[in-house]
Design a protein around this motif. Structure first.
Motif, PDB file in Angstrom:
ATOM      1  N   ILE A 209       0.854  -1.144  -0.024  1.00  9.94           N
ATOM      2  CA  ILE A 209       0.047  -0.034  -0.192  1.00  9.94           C
ATOM      3  C   ILE A 209       0.750   1.319   0.083  1.00  9.94           C
ATOM      4  CG2 ILE A 209      -1.969   1.168   0.939  1.00  9.94           C
ATOM      5  CD1 ILE A 209      -2.566  -1.548   0.196  1.00  9.94           C
ATOM      6  N   ARG A 210       0.588   2.319  -1.107  1.00  9.83           N
ATOM      7  CA  ARG A 210       1.379   3.435  -1.000  1.00  9.83           C
ATOM      8  C   ARG A 210       0.561   4.637  -0.810  1.00  9.83           C
ATOM      9  NH1 ARG A 210       6.248   1.915  -2.133  1.00  9.83           N
ATOM     10  NH2 ARG A 210       6.980   3.829  -2.389  1.00  9.83           N
ATOM     11  N   ARG A 211       1.045   5.796  -0.660  1.00 10.90           N
ATOM     12  CA  ARG A 211       0.154   6.835  -0.164  1.00 10.90           C
ATOM     13  C   ARG A 211       0.769   8.030  -1.014  1.00 10.90           C
ATOM     14  NH1 ARG A 211      -1.007   8.601   5.710  1.00 10.90           N
ATOM     15  NH2 ARG A 211      -2.906   7.056   5.178  1.00 10.90           N
ATOM     16  N   ILE A 212       0.070   8.840  -1.625  1.00  8.78           N
ATOM     17  CA  ILE A 212       0.209  10.031  -2.578  1.00  8.78           C
ATOM     18  C   ILE A 212      -0.201  11.144  -1.702  1.00  8.78           C
ATOM     19  CG2 ILE A 212      -0.668  11.382  -4.650  1.00  8.78           C
ATOM     20  CD1 ILE A 212       0.164   9.113  -6.236  1.00  8.78           C
ATOM     21  N   LEU A 213       0.423  12.277  -1.752  1.00 11.53           N
ATOM     22  CA  LEU A 213      -0.113  13.743  -1.311  1.00 11.53           C
ATOM     23  C   LEU A 213       0.135  14.555  -2.716  1.00 11.53           C
ATOM     24  CD1 LEU A 213       1.531  14.220   2.389  1.00 11.53           C
ATOM     25  CD2 LEU A 213      -0.611  13.301   1.785  1.00 11.53           C
ATOM     26  N   ALA A 214      -0.965  15.151  -2.880  1.00  9.25           N
ATOM     27  CA  ALA A 214      -1.006  16.081  -3.982  1.00  9.25           C
ATOM     28  C   ALA A 214      -1.471  17.529  -3.656  1.00  9.25           C
ATOM     29  CB  ALA A 214      -1.454  15.546  -5.212  1.00  9.25           C
ATOM     30  N   VAL A 215      -1.120  18.724  -4.422  1.00  9.84           N
ATOM     31  CA  VAL A 215      -1.827  19.902  -3.930  1.00  9.84           C
ATOM     32  C   VAL A 215      -2.329  20.475  -5.635  1.00  9.84           C
ATOM     33  CG1 VAL A 215      -0.249  20.382  -2.020  1.00  9.84           C
ATOM     34  CG2 VAL A 215       0.483  20.751  -4.211  1.00  9.84           C
ATOM     35  N   THR A 216      -3.243  21.428  -5.319  1.00 10.41           N
ATOM     36  CA  THR A 216      -3.943  21.872  -6.544  1.00 10.41           C
ATOM     37  C   THR A 216      -3.744  23.474  -6.409  1.00 10.41           C
ATOM     38  OG1 THR A 216      -5.845  21.942  -5.686  1.00 10.41           O
ATOM     39  CG2 THR A 216      -5.399  20.113  -6.857  1.00 10.41           C
ATOM     40  N   GLY A 217      -4.046  24.181  -7.505  1.00 11.72           N
ATOM     41  CA  GLY A 217      -4.472  25.586  -7.211  1.00 11.72           C
ATOM     42  C   GLY A 217      -2.943  26.501  -7.032  1.00 11.72           C
ATOM     43  N   ALA A 218      -3.250  27.357  -5.916  1.00  9.73           N
ATOM     44  CA  ALA A 218      -2.107  28.203  -5.796  1.00  9.73           C
ATOM     45  C   ALA A 218      -1.042  27.580  -5.015  1.00  9.73           C
ATOM     46  CB  ALA A 218      -2.407  29.594  -4.840  1.00  9.73           C
ATOM     47  N   GLU A 219      -1.333  26.456  -4.349  1.00 12.65           N
ATOM     48  CA  GLU A 219      -0.352  25.689  -3.787  1.00 12.65           C
ATOM     49  C   GLU A 219       0.648  24.758  -4.731  1.00 12.65           C
ATOM     50  OE1 GLU A 219      -3.442  25.823  -2.763  1.00 12.65           O
ATOM     51  OE2 GLU A 219      -3.642  26.347  -0.815  1.00 12.65           O
ATOM     52  N   ALA A 220      -0.217  24.332  -5.813  1.00 16.87           N
ATOM     53  CA  ALA A 220       0.261  23.603  -6.727  1.00 16.87           C
ATOM     54  C   ALA A 220       1.462  24.437  -7.730  1.00 16.87           C
ATOM     55  CB  ALA A 220      -0.530  22.818  -7.745  1.00 16.87           C
ATOM     56  N   ALA A 221       0.855  25.392  -7.965  1.00 15.70           N
ATOM     57  CA  ALA A 221       1.684  26.609  -8.700  1.00 15.70           C
ATOM     58  C   ALA A 221       2.847  26.889  -8.096  1.00 15.70           C
ATOM     59  CB  ALA A 221       0.865  27.711  -9.223  1.00 15.70           C
ATOM     60  N   ALA A 222       2.710  27.297  -6.641  1.00 17.55           N
ATOM     61  CA  ALA A 222       3.958  27.382  -5.835  1.00 17.55           C
ATOM     62  C   ALA A 222       4.960  26.302  -5.726  1.00 17.55           C
ATOM     63  CB  ALA A 222       3.535  28.005  -4.578  1.00 17.55           C
ATOM     64  N   ALA A 223       4.578  25.158  -5.684  1.00 21.35           N
ATOM     65  CA  ALA A 223       5.510  23.899  -5.871  1.00 21.35           C
ATOM     66  C   ALA A 223       6.217  23.934  -6.912  1.00 21.35           C
ATOM     67  CB  ALA A 223       4.591  22.574  -5.338  1.00 21.35           C
ATOM     68  N   VAL A 224       5.396  23.963  -7.899  1.00 22.08           N
ATOM     69  CA  VAL A 224       5.936  23.848  -9.526  1.00 22.08           C
ATOM     70  C   VAL A 224       7.144  24.909  -9.531  1.00 22.08           C
ATOM     71  CG1 VAL A 224       5.562  24.019 -11.963  1.00 22.08           C
ATOM     72  CG2 VAL A 224       4.055  22.808 -10.552  1.00 22.08           C
ATOM     73  N   ALA A 225       6.723  26.287  -9.234  1.00 16.77           N
ATOM     74  CA  ALA A 225       7.724  27.329  -9.275  1.00 16.77           C
ATOM     75  C   ALA A 225       9.274  27.112  -8.660  1.00 16.77           C
ATOM     76  CB  ALA A 225       7.072  28.556  -8.953  1.00 16.77           C
ATOM     77  N   ARG A 226       8.769  26.394  -7.271  1.00 16.66           N
ATOM     78  CA  ARG A 226      10.017  25.669  -6.363  1.00 16.66           C
ATOM     79  C   ARG A 226      10.846  24.839  -6.950  1.00 16.66           C
ATOM     80  NH1 ARG A 226       6.389  26.797  -1.919  1.00 16.66           N
ATOM     81  NH2 ARG A 226       5.803  24.737  -2.079  1.00 16.66           N
ATOM     82  N   GLY A 227       9.961  23.743  -7.511  1.00 16.45           N
ATOM     83  CA  GLY A 227      10.779  22.789  -8.442  1.00 16.45           C
ATOM     84  C   GLY A 227      11.716  23.531  -9.488  1.00 16.45           C
ATOM     85  N   GLU A 228      11.129  24.469 -10.408  1.00 14.91           N
ATOM     86  CA  GLU A 228      11.926  25.011 -11.219  1.00 14.91           C
ATOM     87  C   GLU A 228      13.067  25.911 -10.958  1.00 14.91           C
ATOM     88  OE1 GLU A 228       8.907  27.082 -13.327  1.00 14.91           O
ATOM     89  OE2 GLU A 228       7.919  25.353 -14.408  1.00 14.91           O
ATOM     90  N   ALA A 229      12.988  26.527  -9.858  1.00 19.41           N
ATOM     91  CA  ALA A 229      14.057  27.162  -9.429  1.00 19.41           C
ATOM     92  C   ALA A 229      15.135  26.255  -8.932  1.00 19.41           C
ATOM     93  CB  ALA A 229      13.387  28.064  -8.104  1.00 19.41           C
ATOM     94  N   ILE A 230      14.759  25.173  -8.234  1.00 22.43           N
ATOM     95  CA  ILE A 230      15.795  24.016  -7.854  1.00 22.43           C
ATOM     96  C   ILE A 230      16.525  23.198  -8.989  1.00 22.43           C
ATOM     97  CG2 ILE A 230      16.167  21.806  -6.400  1.00 22.43           C
ATOM     98  CD1 ILE A 230      14.207  22.802  -4.515  1.00 22.43           C
ATOM     99  N   GLN A 231      15.738  23.249 -10.112  1.00 25.66           N
ATOM    100  CA  GLN A 231      16.124  22.806 -10.933  1.00 25.66           C
ATOM    101  C   GLN A 231      17.274  23.558 -11.806  1.00 25.66           C
ATOM    102  OE1 GLN A 231      15.313  19.487 -12.931  1.00 25.66           O
ATOM    103  NE2 GLN A 231      17.284  20.081 -13.523  1.00 25.66           N
ATOM    104  N   ALA A 232      17.092  24.892 -11.699  1.00 24.80           N
ATOM    105  CA  ALA A 232      17.843  25.795 -12.374  1.00 24.80           C
ATOM    106  C   ALA A 232      19.254  25.790 -11.539  1.00 24.80           C
ATOM    107  CB  ALA A 232      17.474  27.218 -12.287  1.00 24.80           C
ATOM    108  N   GLU A 233      19.235  25.695 -10.207  1.00 25.27           N
ATOM    109  CA  GLU A 233      20.376  25.567  -9.419  1.00 25.27           C
ATOM    110  C   GLU A 233      21.168  24.347  -9.777  1.00 25.27           C
ATOM    111  OE1 GLU A 233      20.079  26.470  -5.224  1.00 25.27           O
ATOM    112  OE2 GLU A 233      18.220  27.105  -5.289  1.00 25.27           O
ATOM    113  N   SER A 234      20.439  23.143  -9.942  1.00 23.82           N
ATOM    114  CA  SER A 234      21.014  21.925 -10.443  1.00 23.82           C
ATOM    115  C   SER A 234      21.761  22.163 -11.783  1.00 23.82           C
ATOM    116  CB  SER A 234      19.889  20.771 -10.226  1.00 23.82           C
ATOM    117  OG  SER A 234      20.623  19.596 -10.941  1.00 23.82           O
ATOM    118  N   ASP A 235      21.071  22.738 -12.628  1.00 21.87           N
ATOM    119  CA  ASP A 235      21.563  23.024 -13.932  1.00 21.87           C
ATOM    120  C   ASP A 235      23.017  23.723 -13.898  1.00 21.87           C
ATOM    121  OD1 ASP A 235      19.460  21.440 -15.199  1.00 21.87           O
ATOM    122  OD2 ASP A 235      18.440  23.085 -15.600  1.00 21.87           O
TER     123      ASP A 235
END
Length: 390
Positions: free
Chosen positions: A176-202
């Motif tokens: 049994i596995r568990r997923i947590l997900a977000v939508t709306g503004a919370e999801a947009a913020a998560a996506v933006a943070r991910g892109e920023a960390i990806q830019a640091e990695s690059d």
């Protein structure tokens, strides 16, 4: 819905009922997203993922499902993409009661079949109206969208949630596995943070590939990024991908460092062997190596000195960027004869290098920082030796 209220009540009393519209809207986002997530998992888990539970709140959604292995970053990204496609298509979220017997036959229906449902049952479908589905339950229409039994609150259209992303996927029990997900503004913020960390990695990757980096600084940046990536609320697929990439980068850096240090150690030992040959009969050698140094290289060189010049005392220093390494070797004859001690010898100059030292009368070593202070340290070491050898 039931709620206990305070105050008096009576026959023919009137009450005002209200709800938090902003909170309700977020719950609608997350509830519709839960249905779409269920459908997306079916697509990317070969139909093996069956719902085992869920929780919908205003700040997140939680979805438990049966699956034997962790989802790969490709599967997680695929789930995000499927839900995002529904959002982009902005299909109507249909909800209508239907005969339980007919509704159960809808192809692609997702339901908790160990639960008892009322008859008629409320059917929620995204993009295809319920009448179309119940008119021909065996048609493939139900297998290309989300269709579930549900009595909860939902959006009018899928696009109203704006953004969706899975931020966590982990086991909670065997199979049994568990997923947590977000939508709306919370999801947009998560996506933006991910892109920023990806830019640091690059940026770090580009610096390493360009060969212009100092190991201690770059490995610190890599470790900091790995920690930041693991702690941040970002798309789970991106977190896994960045973690795997940066862990690989770290392993390559460590391997390159080890190979470099092996090469330097060989060079250091060879230079010390040359010093022994040039100062064969000298009772004391105090030198800074010309080659970029390592502690191991000095140690290996002094092992050779013990064998080829057993009566010679030495302080050998080596510089690597701003790091300074030094070892001291004293023959027992000199230590007992003139009081020349390795630990005292290092103590005469180690302070100006902020060094950490260890050792006793016959052998001591240390390391510190301050390449600019090496010449002064060298002179102090010579002065101590001279004072003992008079």
């Amino acid at each position: 819905y039931q709620r206990r209220v305070r105050g008096s009540s009576g026959i023919n009393a009137e009450y005002g009922v209200s709800y938090d519209e902003d909170r309700r809207r977020k719950i609608m986002n997350n509830h519709t997203a839960t249905h779409l997530l269920n459908y997306a998992l079916r697509k990317h888990c070969s139909g093996q993922a069956d719902q085992k539970g869920s929780l919908v709140t205003d700040d997140k959604l939680r979805f438990d499902f049966s699956y034997k292995t962790p989802l790969t970053d490709t599967q997680l990204e695929g789930v995000d993409q499927v839900v995002s496609e529904f959002i982009a298509q902005n299909g109507i979220v249909y909800a209508k009661e239907a005969s339980l017997g007919i509704a159960r036959e809808i192809q692609g229906l997702r339901a908790m079949f160990d639960e008892t449902y009322p008859d008629p049952v409320r059917v929620v479908s995204v993009g295809i109206d319920v009448d179309t589905l119940t008119a021909d339950p065996s048609a493939p229409a139900g297998s290309v969208t989300s269709v579930e039994f549900c009595g909860g609150t939902h959006l009018k259209r899928a696009g109203h949630m704006n953004t969706f992303t899975v931020v966590s996927e982990k086991p909670i029990a065997k199979g049994i596995r568990r997923i947590l997900a977000v939508t709306g503004a919370e999801a947009a913020a998560a996506v933006a943070r991910g892109e920023a960390i990806q830019a640091e990695s690059d940026a770090i990757t580009a610096q390493i590939e360009g060969g212009k980096y100092e190991y201690k600084k770059i490995i610190g940046e890599v470790n900091t990024l790995i920690q930041s990536n693991d702690k941040s609320v970002i798309p789970a697929w991106r977190r896994d991908r960045i973690r795997d990439h940066m862990s690989g980068i770290k392993a390559k850096l460590d391997k390159a460092k080890n190979e470099s240090e092996k090469g330097l150690a060989t060079e250091n030992a060879a230079e010390i062997a040359s010093l022994i040959a040039k100062n064969k009969d000298a009772p004391v050698i105090v030198e800074v190596l010309k080659t970029k140094g390592t502690s191991k290289g000095i140690s290996e060189g002094l092992k050779t000195m013990r064998k080829k010049a057993p009566e010679t005392a030495a302080v050998i220093m080596a510089v690597n960027d701003d790091d300074v390494f030094f070892h001291c070797l004293v023959p027992k004859k000199l230590s007992s004869g003139v009081g020349l001690r390795a630990d005292e010898w290092l103590a005469t100059f180690s302070g100006m290098l902020g060094a950490k030292c260890g050792g006793k009368d016959l052998y001591a070593q240390g390391s510190g920082k301050g390449a600019a202070q090496v010449e002064k340290a060298l002179n102090l070491a010579k002065q101590y030796a001279d004072s003992k050898m008079k």
